[in-house]
Design a protein around this motif. Sequence first.
Motif, PDB file in Angstrom:
ATOM      1  N   GLN B 109       0.837  -1.190   0.000  1.00  0.00           N
ATOM      2  CA  GLN B 109       0.000   0.000   0.000  1.00  0.00           C
ATOM      3  C   GLN B 109       0.875   1.245   0.000  1.00  0.00           C
ATOM      4  OE1 GLN B 109      -3.849   0.424   2.301  1.00  0.00           O
ATOM      5  NE2 GLN B 109      -2.565   1.733   3.541  1.00  0.00           N
ATOM      6  N   THR B 110       0.462   2.245  -0.751  1.00  0.00           N
ATOM      7  CA  THR B 110       1.145   3.539  -0.747  1.00  0.00           C
ATOM      8  C   THR B 110       0.102   4.619  -0.553  1.00  0.00           C
ATOM      9  OG1 THR B 110       2.691   2.637  -2.376  1.00  0.00           O
ATOM     10  CG2 THR B 110       2.785   5.006  -1.983  1.00  0.00           C
ATOM     11  N   VAL B 111       0.414   5.554   0.301  1.00  0.00           N
ATOM     12  CA  VAL B 111      -0.526   6.643   0.576  1.00  0.00           C
ATOM     13  C   VAL B 111      -0.600   7.577  -0.634  1.00  0.00           C
ATOM     14  CG1 VAL B 111       1.099   8.342   1.528  1.00  0.00           C
ATOM     15  CG2 VAL B 111      -1.194   8.164   2.500  1.00  0.00           C
ATOM     16  N   GLU B 140      -5.287   5.961  -0.823  1.00  0.00           N
ATOM     17  CA  GLU B 140      -4.136   5.078  -0.892  1.00  0.00           C
ATOM     18  C   GLU B 140      -4.269   4.222  -2.130  1.00  0.00           C
ATOM     19  OE1 GLU B 140      -6.016   4.856   2.214  1.00  0.00           O
ATOM     20  OE2 GLU B 140      -7.529   3.871   0.993  1.00  0.00           O
ATOM     21  N   ILE B 141      -3.152   3.667  -2.565  1.00  0.00           N
ATOM     22  CA  ILE B 141      -3.150   2.679  -3.634  1.00  0.00           C
ATOM     23  C   ILE B 141      -2.761   1.351  -3.007  1.00  0.00           C
ATOM     24  CG2 ILE B 141      -2.184   1.989  -5.869  1.00  0.00           C
ATOM     25  CD1 ILE B 141      -1.602   5.488  -4.667  1.00  0.00           C
TER      26      ILE B 141
END
Lengths: 349, 349, 349, 349
Positions: B109-111, B140-141
């Motif tokens: 996960q990336t914000v 997020e992704i």
Amino acid sequence: MRGPLLRTLVAAMALACAGSLLQHANAEDASSPTDHIADSRRDIAGLPEGQTPWWPSRYGADDQIGTLNEITPEVVAYAARLVHQGTVVDLGRTLDENTPKFPGRYWHQTVDVSAYFENLRRPDAVGKGWGKNQINWITEIQAGTFQVGTQLDSIGHIQIGDRFYNGWKARDVVESWGLNHFGMETVPPIVTRGVLLDIAAYKGVARLDKGYVITPEDVTETLKRQGITVHPGDAVLFHTGWGALWNVDNEQFLSGEPGPGMATVNWLYAKHIAVTGTDSWSIGPVPGEDPERPFLVPQTLYVKMGLFGLENLATEALAKQRVYEFLLVLTHGKTRGSTAAVVAPAAIF
Amino acid sequence: MRGPLLRTLVAAMALACAGSLLQHANAEDASSPTDHIADSRRDIAGLPEGQTPWWPSRYGADDQIGTLNEITPEVVAYAARLVHQGTVVDLGRTLDENTPKFPGRYWHQTVDVSAYFENLRRPDAVGKGWGKNQINWITEIQAGTFQVGTQLDSIGHIQIGDRFYNGWKARDVVESWGLNHFGMETVPPIVTRGVLLDIAAYKGVARLDKGYVITPEDVTETLKRQGITVHPGDAVLFHTGWGALWNVDNEQFLSGEPGPGMATVNWLYAKHIAVTGTDSWSIGPVPGEDPERPFLVPQTLYVKMGLFGLENLATEALAKQRVYEFLLVLTHGKTRGSTAAVVAPAAIF
Amino acid sequence: MRGPLLRTLVAAMALACAGSLLQHANAEDASSPTDHIADSRRDIAGLPEGQTPWWPSRYGADDQIGTLNEITPEVVAYAARLVHQGTVVDLGRTLDENTPKFPGRYWHQTVDVSAYFENLRRPDAVGKGWGKNQINWITEIQAGTFQVGTQLDSIGHIQIGDRFYNGWKARDVVESWGLNHFGMETVPPIVTRGVLLDIAAYKGVARLDKGYVITPEDVTETLKRQGITVHPGDAVLFHTGWGALWNVDNEQFLSGEPGPGMATVNWLYAKHIAVTGTDSWSIGPVPGEDPERPFLVPQTLYVKMGLFGLENLATEALAKQRVYEFLLVLTHGKTRGSTAAVVAPAAIF
Amino acid sequence: MRGPLLRTLVAAMALACAGSLLQHANAEDASSPTDHIADSRRDIAGLPEGQTPWWPSRYGADDQIGTLNEITPEVVAYAARLVHQGTVVDLGRTLDENTPKFPGRYWHQTVDVSAYFENLRRPDAVGKGWGKNQINWITEIQAGTFQVGTQLDSIGHIQIGDRFYNGWKARDVVESWGLNHFGMETVPPIVTRGVLLDIAAYKGVARLDKGYVITPEDVTETLKRQGITVHPGDAVLFHTGWGALWNVDNEQFLSGEPGPGMATVNWLYAKHIAVTGTDSWSIGPVPGEDPERPFLVPQTLYVKMGLFGLENLATEALAKQRVYEFLLVLTHGKTRGSTAAVVAPAAIF
């Protein structure tokens, strides 16, 4: 301190609260993260003009779950007693790549059937699979922004300037992998009494108009019409009819929505409602009541009140069956630091 | 056609069933997808040696939800009455990139905090955000294979050779975006009586050994010890103690596991259990009972029985409190065609 | 304005430049993005203490490609004439999920073989594929942060505070989908003279130590030893020997690196070098020369100079063959708004 | 030679090929992957009707780079001498989420600006960033299927049934993470003479019609008109004018395309051309010459010939300038096991 926002009191409490945080910080190393964090909540500079601090929250300065605090064991036990027939209604919509969504949001899935090839290379492969039981399996890769489909937002999803619920600043909370406060892993399972407000039926229409502002009077009259009242800890869901456009006319669906106005939001908070939700893509009318304050409804719900919201609910089955109170259950995947989860709550009665 | 697996009868029924499917297919255009599908179920060639058709299932040739059919309204209503105190226990573990997982599986996960920059460019930006309310938001992704963390598998996750539950072949079911049968969107909310079997306590250990085979006698003695019985439609969850290794010693955690053996699986099916689950990463002992048949337990559960399984449950709180029956609720995000969902079921009592 | 940074002059030019931008903005609609952008470059507030504006750049206030401007047609034509044997050496390393990388970075690929199943359902399927030619295909899903493996950075990858090359601010440049300035789609194919500096050989070691600072004297003595000089527009690549740790001891590889110090960076800029690069994971020594200024080397290269950098180059084959000048070619996938590209430059001689 | 299955004379060819493989296999453990692999190429069962084995390839049974073998050092050195002016023309198109693509393909990027928040929490944060130099950085997350935009296909992208170039079967080659043969990391940098064939100009049109079949006569007449010939090892690129529809009318762009027919493909192979390419989304006319054999052109190029292909080239600048021969350079990111790379080749003259 139950009741509407009392701003001057809140500001005074913020100072008091900051005092104890400061003491705590003093006991730590000067460069500790705690110290930084304490600073953010103490330092109230940089708020929008006319805005006083909205923290500490009704549930305390360190609270992360807001109005979910209203769901006491008594509320849970009461709600469970609403189950008579044992009927379960699914309030979630299926998510796929065609689901209506906004620019910058996406969701995509690809099947992974590589095991069908890899298993054939195993020393103990038999026939079409692995072992004498010829096992194979299939998985999938998902990639996306979430914040799509039927979802539960974390109260950390929205901010006022760079401030969250309880006054935390983005500089305290944002990590590369998500949020270190208010992530979905902090949100407990939701088990409470659910109430459906069929505002469309009360107004005698199939679908409320885009931008229609649901008023407290709409709410109280609908409750009266439906023969129920609300209780602290309830999940109050609005049926506006807007959901009928989902996957039927996505352009119109996304072009705006009816929804509860600010007065209704304050009414919900005063009533100690735990969760709200709608059959549209956000909560609150779009266009909004105040053109200079976009998305003021969810911003107020999440940041000031800590009141959780559900979007894109499939409320039509309940409305059709005129089921207005039920046990609402909502469990969600607890991905760390996420601002939302794709969900499908269930109504049981 | 409720009852245990009667294999010779099933084979006979498969022929009967195939007859009606054939008639149906004849009524369609010769090149229709239905025709292809009918062929797959009718054509029983290519099964592993000694394997007779396991379809049509106990719930009919077209069924997709297997043992969840056992959860009738009566079962739901009964389960709701198990709530007395209103206590809610979360059975899910948090998922992040450090969660133990197998090669080929991943989750990341990336914000997304881009709104903090984009909103400042809006014509009606004020201060740090958009509008006079200075709104900002964070998303997020996520990207990953899922089949990680606390999860509910679809019964379409595993196959025997290229055959699914009810005899469908992979060539009928696999789409680039997932499965057109047995996807998580077909799985209803699960609301039923939950039963925890603390096999570790019965055996007098904190954690069962790797490869320990839980027998029907273990189950019946544990039930006796706990003073309860099982009912059709129950969710039967095993506490083995293995979950104590989660995020403590992930290497050992993934190196194997105790679990219900094949005799216990047959017992569960005979008892019309709707859902099973464990506090380990799969269901069934690893190493398994038959070294030539890897993962025979989940394969049998999903493909032959249509019996749903939960993995990586956080059962320790229930075991510690000696809570052995409760209302189990499990709602999940309905992503189309997925073979699993990240979940966090709740036990309520 | 060739030569070292003349800071007071630059500041004066910034004001002059800002004047013309302002006039331009006045000619536009008052709420146009241009207007916002002009403001950012004009307003020099908020720079680090002691820092004067570094813009407009040596290549003009609107330039986005920095030192790549040095690669004139004459430079290209000269470089092409360095090809004698027609030998091509690949300077790229293979990227996979085991590639050494930093926390927060990831890259993952999953094969997509769904066509093997979907094609069988087509009305005109034959045997194992689609059509009488039985066609099938395979693709893959990639997900990741990039900024991993052998890569070319965009000069937009790094900032000083919130300022980019040529003074743009993050609020001007950041979009949800990437950067609206300095994205990899703005970077032209790189075709120029390449020079390898084998600093390790000059120092008589296989691998320079972690934190070793390559000085201008190292550079000039190495050039002398190798019998070459540098020209404006060159790509100057450093062989430090650090790359031998890649996929051999990733922990040590990532623990630090040797690299060109600030004096060498200034020397490169004064010489009008177009591109630099190393066989380590960043450019410049780690630990750095000034412990209070982390990653000052790439920050200076990208933000102040607009001098492009390559990382994780496979320079060992050139070093072993003692090939010190060559035609360097580098073409990259032009994904819009990206801050880097996974690349594999080639040396031709 | 393990196993029987020697069916035709062509099997004798396979035998010759397998001889060396067998020796190799004998030196390994009996159950080694090599052993499995050898079996697949020896066993010629399951080919489409009338199809004889197309392996071993012109470049040997173990070859993975097909016609790129034609690019000898002499070819490279000759091509470099085509650079006179030093002009570089970029043949790549920018890839973003709006790029025309087929169902099941996707590409999405999201910016990562989390460092702007995380750096502020560092003990040595100063002002807006990390350290006294206030450093910050930006990256991005990409997720997608690739096989979009300007791309170079691996010859492993397509199969005949389940067979690849040189006769490998999918069961030998497919891994969960990609292909263990023919991945993009096996493809060397491409540096050779490029030839542009402006077929549209020869036919006197701006854009060839959908489905137009480019014939060998078209090719030879165009070469004559342009005053050039082809050489072994050349990259032969077709300008059809179809690329003018890119991002202008994506629906029409994807609805079909003109392209080289099978006779032209055979002509290219006979001429020992190393690479071909077009300004459309695939290679070969769509609809194709034989409606029962979809995508026969790329299938033949990749699987039988090992002849590499480029798609979605931006050929218009060369066509406009009437530049018909040049140095073509193409370097690509070497992601392990991928079937394609997003690229932007360059023409230099």
